[in-house]
Design a protein around this motif. Structure first.
Motif, PDB file in Angstrom:
ATOM      1  N   THR A 124       0.822  -1.221   0.000  1.00 47.48           N
ATOM      2  CA  THR A 124       0.000   0.000   0.000  1.00 47.48           C
ATOM      3  C   THR A 124       0.850   1.263   0.000  1.00 47.48           C
ATOM      4  N   VAL A 125       1.996   1.234   0.674  1.00 53.54           N
ATOM      5  CA  VAL A 125       2.842   2.434   0.741  1.00 53.54           C
ATOM      6  C   VAL A 125       3.555   2.703  -0.576  1.00 53.54           C
ATOM      7  N   ASN A 126       3.504   1.729  -1.504  1.00 56.93           N
ATOM      8  CA  ASN A 126       4.100   1.916  -2.826  1.00 56.93           C
ATOM      9  C   ASN A 126       3.052   2.297  -3.868  1.00 56.93           C
ATOM     10  N   LYS A 150       3.570   3.175  10.098  1.00 56.57           N
ATOM     11  CA  LYS A 150       4.755   2.352   9.855  1.00 56.57           C
ATOM     12  C   LYS A 150       4.362   0.888   9.671  1.00 56.57           C
ATOM     13  N   LYS A 151       3.379   0.692   8.839  1.00 53.66           N
ATOM     14  CA  LYS A 151       2.843  -0.641   8.591  1.00 53.66           C
ATOM     15  C   LYS A 151       3.081  -1.025   7.133  1.00 53.66           C
ATOM     16  N   LEU A 152       3.774  -2.134   6.929  1.00 54.18           N
ATOM     17  CA  LEU A 152       4.028  -2.619   5.569  1.00 54.18           C
ATOM     18  C   LEU A 152       2.976  -3.680   5.258  1.00 54.18           C
ATOM     19  N   ALA A 153       1.985  -3.318   4.466  1.00 55.15           N
ATOM     20  CA  ALA A 153       0.855  -4.196   4.173  1.00 55.15           C
ATOM     21  C   ALA A 153       0.780  -4.494   2.684  1.00 55.15           C
ATOM     22  N   PHE A 154       0.547  -5.757   2.368  1.00 53.55           N
ATOM     23  CA  PHE A 154       0.315  -6.127   0.979  1.00 53.55           C
ATOM     24  C   PHE A 154      -1.037  -5.580   0.527  1.00 53.55           C
ATOM     25  N   ILE A 155      -1.151  -5.315  -0.764  1.00 56.25           N
ATOM     26  CA  ILE A 155      -2.418  -4.861  -1.334  1.00 56.25           C
ATOM     27  C   ILE A 155      -3.283  -6.084  -1.614  1.00 56.25           C
ATOM     28  N   GLY A 156      -4.464  -6.130  -1.006  1.00 54.79           N
ATOM     29  CA  GLY A 156      -5.363  -7.252  -1.241  1.00 54.79           C
ATOM     30  C   GLY A 156      -4.887  -8.532  -0.584  1.00 54.79           C
TER      31      GLY A 156
END
Length: 227
Positions: A124-126, A150-156
């Motif tokens: 999401t941050v990208n 500061k959360k690295l989350a995948f999209i979907g």
């Protein structure tokens, strides 16, 4: 609407970038995207500059003589044109959506929808975009929130995202190390079943990603998580 401080982000005023963006926006629509936007929001130096546009690759190439720019040759662009202007390079990619994906190989189609383009990205941050005046766009509505937390989350769906590109397993750990963010155990567990698939990738691509991890400030902690 959130905007980048132009005084603190002088890269947005680079003459070559301004010339290219102005040209693209005259005949279509173009925004900065990905790492350059993310890093600027984090107060980090920007290196590679990627541009997303509604223009087709052929249209982008046709416009380059107008600004005395050229397109560098590349093997597999999937809609990308590597533009060279004043000895600087910019990756210009047409908005697209995935039709079929297998590992790192994808069949794409072009779109005019910014959200569709955002949905095919990894984290999401990208999936944050930026106009030349610094205005930030968050098509998914969660990129800015995750960046702030500061959360690295995948999209979907994580499984789907990883099966589209197995290198995202290593990219997940690399970004955690690069940003010094905390690991999320549930994501790590979700990645485990796909680790054997890394063998399907070229050694060059794997080594490139591992090298980037080793170049982060404190790689030892994240390497333990990877193990």
């Amino acid at each position: 609407m959130m905007k980048l401080d132009l005084e603190r982000n002088q890269w947005l005023r680079d003459p070559a970038l301004v010339q290219l963006m102005t040209c693209l926006n005259t005949y279509g629509q173009a925004r900065l995207v990905g790492g350059c936007v993310r890093d600027s929001l984090l107060g980090k130096d920007t290196k590679d500059i990627d541009i997303a546009t509604t223009l087709l690759p052929s249209q982008v190439k046709d416009l380059l003589p107008l600004i005395h720019a050229s397109a560098a040759k590349r093997r597999d662009d999937h809609g990308s044109v590597l533009v060279v202007i004043d000895k600087k390079t910019f990756d210009v990619t047409t908005l697209r959506k995935d039709i079929q994906t297998t590992g790192r190989h994808a069949v794409v189609s072009y779109t005019q929808d910014w959200k569709e383009d955002a949905q095919r990205r990894d984290f999401t941050v990208n999936a944050l975009y930026c106009d030349l005046d610094g205005t930030i766009h968050d098509p998914l509505g969660c990129g800015l929130r995750d960046l702030k937390q500061k959360k690295l989350a995948f999209i979907g769906d994580i499984s789907q995202r990883v099966q589209e590109d197995y290198l995202r397993i290593l990219r997940y750990f690399r970004f955690l190390a690069q940003f010094n963010w905390e690991e999320q155990p549930d994501i790590t567990q979700a990645l485990k079943p796909f680790v054997p698939a890394l063998k399907s990738l070229s050694k060059e691509r794997l080594l490139e990603e591992i090298k980037k991890i080793l170049e982060t400030p404190q790689p030892s902690t994240i390497i333990e998580s990877m193990e």
